[in-house]
Design an enzyme around this catalytic site. Structure first.
Site, PDB file in Angstrom:
ATOM      1  N   HIS A   4       0.729  -1.162  -0.034  1.00 33.35           N
ATOM      2  CA  HIS A   4      -0.256   0.034  -0.164  1.00 33.35           C
ATOM      3  C   HIS A   4       0.864   1.309   0.067  1.00 33.35           C
ATOM      4  CE1 HIS A   4      -3.926  -1.815   1.521  1.00 33.35           C
ATOM      5  NE2 HIS A   4      -3.630  -2.494   0.602  1.00 33.35           N
ATOM      6  N   TYR A  50      -9.159   4.771   7.965  1.00 35.72           N
ATOM      7  CA  TYR A  50      -9.277   5.192   9.240  1.00 35.72           C
ATOM      8  C   TYR A  50     -10.336   5.973   9.483  1.00 35.72           C
ATOM      9  CZ  TYR A  50      -4.570   3.099  10.078  1.00 35.72           C
ATOM     10  OH  TYR A  50      -3.663   2.187  10.347  1.00 35.72           O
ATOM     11  N   PRO A  59      -3.672  -0.355  19.403  1.00 34.56           N
ATOM     12  CA  PRO A  59      -3.292  -0.756  18.035  1.00 34.56           C
ATOM     13  C   PRO A  59      -3.565   0.320  16.968  1.00 34.56           C
ATOM     14  CG  PRO A  59      -5.370  -1.455  18.607  1.00 34.56           C
ATOM     15  CD  PRO A  59      -4.509  -0.737  19.967  1.00 34.56           C
ATOM     16  N   LYS A 118       1.720  -0.500  15.388  1.00 32.06           N
ATOM     17  CA  LYS A 118       3.063  -0.360  15.669  1.00 32.06           C
ATOM     18  C   LYS A 118       3.750  -1.647  16.495  1.00 32.06           C
ATOM     19  CE  LYS A 118       4.189   3.118  13.592  1.00 32.06           C
ATOM     20  NZ  LYS A 118       4.699   2.794  12.277  1.00 32.06           N
ATOM     21  N   TYR A 163       4.251   6.449  10.075  1.00 38.47           N
ATOM     22  CA  TYR A 163       3.445   5.235   9.963  1.00 38.47           C
ATOM     23  C   TYR A 163       4.157   4.216   9.178  1.00 38.47           C
ATOM     24  CZ  TYR A 163      -0.900   3.078   8.410  1.00 38.47           C
ATOM     25  OH  TYR A 163      -1.920   2.179   8.399  1.00 38.47           O
TER      26      TYR A 163
HETATM   27  P1  FAD Z   1       3.695 -12.373  21.363  1.00 36.65           P
HETATM   28  O1  FAD Z   1       3.296 -12.319  19.960  1.00 36.65           O
HETATM   29  O2  FAD Z   1       2.666 -12.063  22.537  1.00 36.65           O
HETATM   30  O3  FAD Z   1       4.503 -13.581  21.524  1.00 36.65           O
HETATM   31  C1  FAD Z   1       4.810 -14.140  22.753  1.00 36.65           C
HETATM   32  C2  FAD Z   1       4.919 -15.696  22.915  1.00 36.65           C
HETATM   33  O4  FAD Z   1       5.231 -16.052  24.163  1.00 36.65           O
HETATM   34  C3  FAD Z   1       3.642 -16.082  22.698  1.00 36.65           C
HETATM   35  O5  FAD Z   1       3.422 -16.946  21.492  1.00 36.65           O
HETATM   36  C4  FAD Z   1       3.165 -16.693  24.010  1.00 36.65           C
HETATM   37  O6  FAD Z   1       2.119 -18.049  24.003  1.00 36.65           O
HETATM   38  C5  FAD Z   1       4.575 -17.052  24.451  1.00 36.65           C
HETATM   39  N1  FAD Z   1       4.707 -17.093  26.054  1.00 36.65           N
HETATM   40  C6  FAD Z   1       4.361 -16.438  26.946  1.00 36.65           C
HETATM   41  N2  FAD Z   1       4.457 -16.892  28.161  1.00 36.65           N
HETATM   42  C7  FAD Z   1       5.377 -17.794  28.277  1.00 36.65           C
HETATM   43  C8  FAD Z   1       6.305 -18.766  28.895  1.00 36.65           C
HETATM   44  N3  FAD Z   1       6.250 -18.529  30.140  1.00 36.65           N
HETATM   45  N4  FAD Z   1       6.965 -19.391  28.304  1.00 36.65           N
HETATM   46  C9  FAD Z   1       6.871 -19.963  26.812  1.00 36.65           C
HETATM   47  N5  FAD Z   1       6.373 -19.232  25.926  1.00 36.65           N
HETATM   48  C10 FAD Z   1       5.368 -18.157  26.810  1.00 36.65           C
HETATM   49  N6  FAD Z   1      -0.441  -4.983  16.942  1.00 36.65           N
HETATM   50  C11 FAD Z   1      -0.653  -4.325  15.659  1.00 36.65           C
HETATM   51  O7  FAD Z   1       0.495  -3.796  15.280  1.00 36.65           O
HETATM   52  N7  FAD Z   1      -1.904  -4.201  15.041  1.00 36.65           N
HETATM   53  C12 FAD Z   1      -2.953  -5.106  15.751  1.00 36.65           C
HETATM   54  O8  FAD Z   1      -4.062  -5.068  14.979  1.00 36.65           O
HETATM   55  C13 FAD Z   1      -2.808  -5.660  16.573  1.00 36.65           C
HETATM   56  N8  FAD Z   1      -4.105  -6.382  17.182  1.00 36.65           N
HETATM   57  C14 FAD Z   1      -3.668  -7.249  18.131  1.00 36.65           C
HETATM   58  C15 FAD Z   1      -4.701  -7.721  18.862  1.00 36.65           C
HETATM   59  C16 FAD Z   1      -4.846  -8.647  20.107  1.00 36.65           C
HETATM   60  C17 FAD Z   1      -5.545  -9.663  20.719  1.00 36.65           C
HETATM   61  C18 FAD Z   1      -3.266  -8.634  20.753  1.00 36.65           C
HETATM   62  C19 FAD Z   1      -2.960  -9.461  21.999  1.00 36.65           C
HETATM   63  C20 FAD Z   1      -2.249  -7.971  20.252  1.00 36.65           C
HETATM   64  C21 FAD Z   1      -2.489  -7.242  18.824  1.00 36.65           C
HETATM   65  N9  FAD Z   1      -1.261  -6.562  18.474  1.00 36.65           N
HETATM   66  C22 FAD Z   1      -1.522  -5.744  17.242  1.00 36.65           C
HETATM   67  C23 FAD Z   1      -0.076  -6.259  18.820  1.00 36.65           C
HETATM   68  C24 FAD Z   1       1.015  -7.654  18.248  1.00 36.65           C
HETATM   69  O9  FAD Z   1       0.203  -8.554  17.942  1.00 36.65           O
HETATM   70  C25 FAD Z   1       2.063  -7.664  19.400  1.00 36.65           C
HETATM   71  O10 FAD Z   1       2.758  -6.646  19.463  1.00 36.65           O
HETATM   72  C26 FAD Z   1       3.054  -8.533  18.903  1.00 36.65           C
HETATM   73  O11 FAD Z   1       2.420  -9.798  18.715  1.00 36.65           O
HETATM   74  C27 FAD Z   1       4.246  -8.753  19.737  1.00 36.65           C
HETATM   75  O12 FAD Z   1       4.986  -9.929  19.431  1.00 36.65           O
HETATM   76  P2  FAD Z   1       5.710 -10.625  20.520  1.00 36.65           P
HETATM   77  O13 FAD Z   1       6.455 -11.520  19.776  1.00 36.65           O
HETATM   78  O14 FAD Z   1       6.580  -9.577  21.153  1.00 36.65           O
HETATM   79  O15 FAD Z   1       4.696 -11.187  21.495  1.00 36.65           O
HETATM   80  C1  DHB Z   2      -4.114  -3.357  11.132  1.00 34.97           C
HETATM   81  C2  DHB Z   2      -4.482  -3.090  12.199  1.00 34.97           C
HETATM   82  C3  DHB Z   2      -4.201  -1.651  12.677  1.00 34.97           C
HETATM   83  O1  DHB Z   2      -4.341  -1.331  14.217  1.00 34.97           O
HETATM   84  C4  DHB Z   2      -3.776  -0.822  12.015  1.00 34.97           C
HETATM   85  O2  DHB Z   2      -3.540   0.505  12.271  1.00 34.97           O
HETATM   86  C5  DHB Z   2      -3.758  -1.117  10.739  1.00 34.97           C
HETATM   87  C6  DHB Z   2      -3.813  -2.083  10.232  1.00 34.97           C
HETATM   88  C7  DHB Z   2      -4.435  -4.718  10.635  1.00 34.97           C
HETATM   89  O3  DHB Z   2      -4.950  -5.529  11.276  1.00 34.97           O
HETATM   90  O4  DHB Z   2      -4.448  -4.991   9.441  1.00 34.97           O
END
Ligand code: FAD
Ligand code: DHB
Length: 405
Positions: free
Chosen positions: A75, A202, A295, A299, A386
């Site tokens: 995009h 948005y 969200p 980021k 962004y």
């Molecule tokens: P995570 O993806 O959370 O990975 C951590 C991993 O550690 C998980 O697999 C978990 O199971 C594992 N774990 C936890 N505790 C333990 C333990 N004690 N031992 C072993 N393993 C463990 N971000 C966006 O940018 N846009 C979005 O639309 C968006 N939507 C989201 C919706 C939801 C419901 C959530 C929860 C988050 C969302 N986020 C979004 C944020 C984004 O998904 C996270 O920032 C991203 O997943 C971070 O990655 P990470 O690897 O740091 O953590």
């Molecule tokens: C998506 C989520 C967001 O929060 C955003 O700002 C843009 C895209 C997504 O899930 O695709």
């Protein structure tokens, strides 16, 4: 208890832990990843979907972007909708960068498959994880495997990549959390439905914020601002489409919003949270383990990948005898994290209806959006943030040679 020795023990197979293990492996540093969930659960967890250009470049450098390049949707810009009108921002024209739509669970699938194919160790469904001796030269991680067997990983470094609800953050003595709660949440749906437009929309409306995004040309992802304590059970599919149509579908200049079959729906709380420092002794936090953004602006996952890139480089350089970057890891990571926190907070407060909003606050939001649309200076600042601010270190220092795998 079975004992195994490696260079880096990584807790968590999310984007941060998986990218860390790949970057380390490609630069000759061994690691073991342990994950509490099953592989299927990790691969099916619908979360983020928008990648900064730097995130795509990182995945390319480790040879994990073939499917992303084939199926990801590039995009060049995005739409902002307010006061009943849609306004386009072209990032490529403004700052020469773009973003890519590709689901987080697809990245996780690609990273897990490639790690296993390349002989990497990922142990799923572990429990009872504990961290030991981070102040010494030989820290360790203990856990039980899915059959109940006890294990100890002895390592030189521990990567705490275990997300917001993990255990690693709690092991850092004197860690301080700075946080902010928002008085609203997001109801997110994934639906078999055609896109509303070719790029994201948005929308700021009197009834609250709405976002149209997508996962493919036939799968739409929509988000609606809802009250903070809302349950997704309170929303029938018909009510969701009616509300989306109210907030997004009143656009005479674009195609109408078309309903579809809702495959998933969930409510996500909105929170800003930063824990500092992100390191102590031999334990280093990366991603959601240390920080959360609301969200809006997408980021979260991009920050997790950025932390992993910086941490992998710091560990590689420390293993080669220079621990300067490792000592600065928390400070450098937090500098970029706080800038993304600022942007996410700004975009969230700009676009949502506050429960205690006054006519003055609404006029401030509308005036700021009109200013964004009328002048290149704020539009460039929006586009720059962004599409992703630069990393603390250049890509060539993170992964010097493009991967040939
Ligand atoms: P995570 O993806 O959370 O990975 C951590 C991993 O550690 C998980 O697999 C978990 O199971 C594992 N774990 C936890 N505790 C333990 C333990 N004690 N031992 C072993 N393993 C463990 N971000 C966006 O940018 N846009 C979005 O639309 C968006 N939507 C989201 C919706 C939801 C419901 C959530 C929860 C988050 C969302 N986020 C979004 C944020 C984004 O998904 C996270 O920032 C991203 O997943 C971070 O990655 P990470 O690897 O740091 O953590
Ligand atoms: C998506 C989520 C967001 O929060 C955003 O700002 C843009 C895209 C997504 O899930 O695709």
């Amino acid at each position: 208890m079975k004992q195994i020795t490696t260079q880096v023990a990584i807790i968590g197979a999310g984007p941060a832990g998986l990218l860390l293990s790949h970057l380390l492996a490609q630069r000759g540093v061994e690691s073991i990843v342990i994950e509490s969930r099953s592989r299927a659960y990790c691969e099916d967890r619908v979360r983020a979907g928008l990648l900064e250009q730097g995130s795509v470049d990182l995945l390319g450098r480790i040879g994990c972007a073939d499917r992303l390049h084939r199926e990801g949707l590039v995009h060049d810009g995005t739409w902002l909708r307010f006061g009943g009108q849609s306004h386009h921002f072209n990032f490529t024209e403004l700052v020469g960068k773009h973003v890519t739509i590709y689901g987080q669970q697809e990245i996780v699938k690609d990273l897990i498959a490639a790690r296993i194919e390349r002989g990497g160790a990922i142990e799923f469904e572990v429990s009872g994880v504990s961290i030991h001796d981070i102040d010494g030269a030989h820290p360790s991680v203990r856990y039980r495997d899915s059959a109940g067997g006890e294990h100890e990983i002895r390592a030189s470094y521990i990567g705490g990549c275990d997300g917001f609800h993990g255990i690693a953050r709690g092991m850092i003595p004197g860690i301080v959390a700075t946080e902010h709660a928002y008085p609203f949440a997001w109801l997110g749906i994934l639906a078999k439905a055609p896109p509303l437009r070719e790029e994201l929309v948005y929308a700021h409306t009197d009834d609250g914020f709405a976002l149209f995004t997508m996962r493919s040309p036939s799968v739409a992802r929509h988000y609606l601002q809802v009250p903070v304590d809302e349950s997704s059970d309170d929303w029938s599919d018909a009510a969701i489409w009616a509300e989306l149509r109210r907030r997004l579908g009143d656009d005479d200049t674009g195609p109408p919003l078309v309903d579809g079959v809702i495959m998933k729906k969930e409510v996500t709380p909105m929170r800003s949270f930063v824990a500092a420092p992100m390191q102590h002794g031999r334990l280093f936090l990366a991603g959601d383990a240390a920080h959360i953004v609301p969200p809006t602006g997408a980021k979260g996952m991009n920050l997790a990948l950025g932390d992993a890139a910086l941490l992998s480089t710091a560990i590689v350089e420390a293993e080669a005898g220079d621990d300067t970057l490792l000592a600065q890891y928390s400070e450098l990571a937090l500098d970029r994290v706080w800038k993304a926190e600022r942007f996410s907070y700004w975009m969230t407060t700009l676009m949502h209806v506050q429960p205690d909003s006054t006519p003055f606050i609404v006029q401030m939001q509308l005036a700021e959006m009109r200013y964004l649309c009328a002048s290149d200076a704020p539009a460039m600042a929006f586009a720059e943030n962004y599409t992703g601010l630069p990393y603390a270190i250049p890509l060539d220092r993170i992964m010097p040679v493009p991967a040939h795998v």
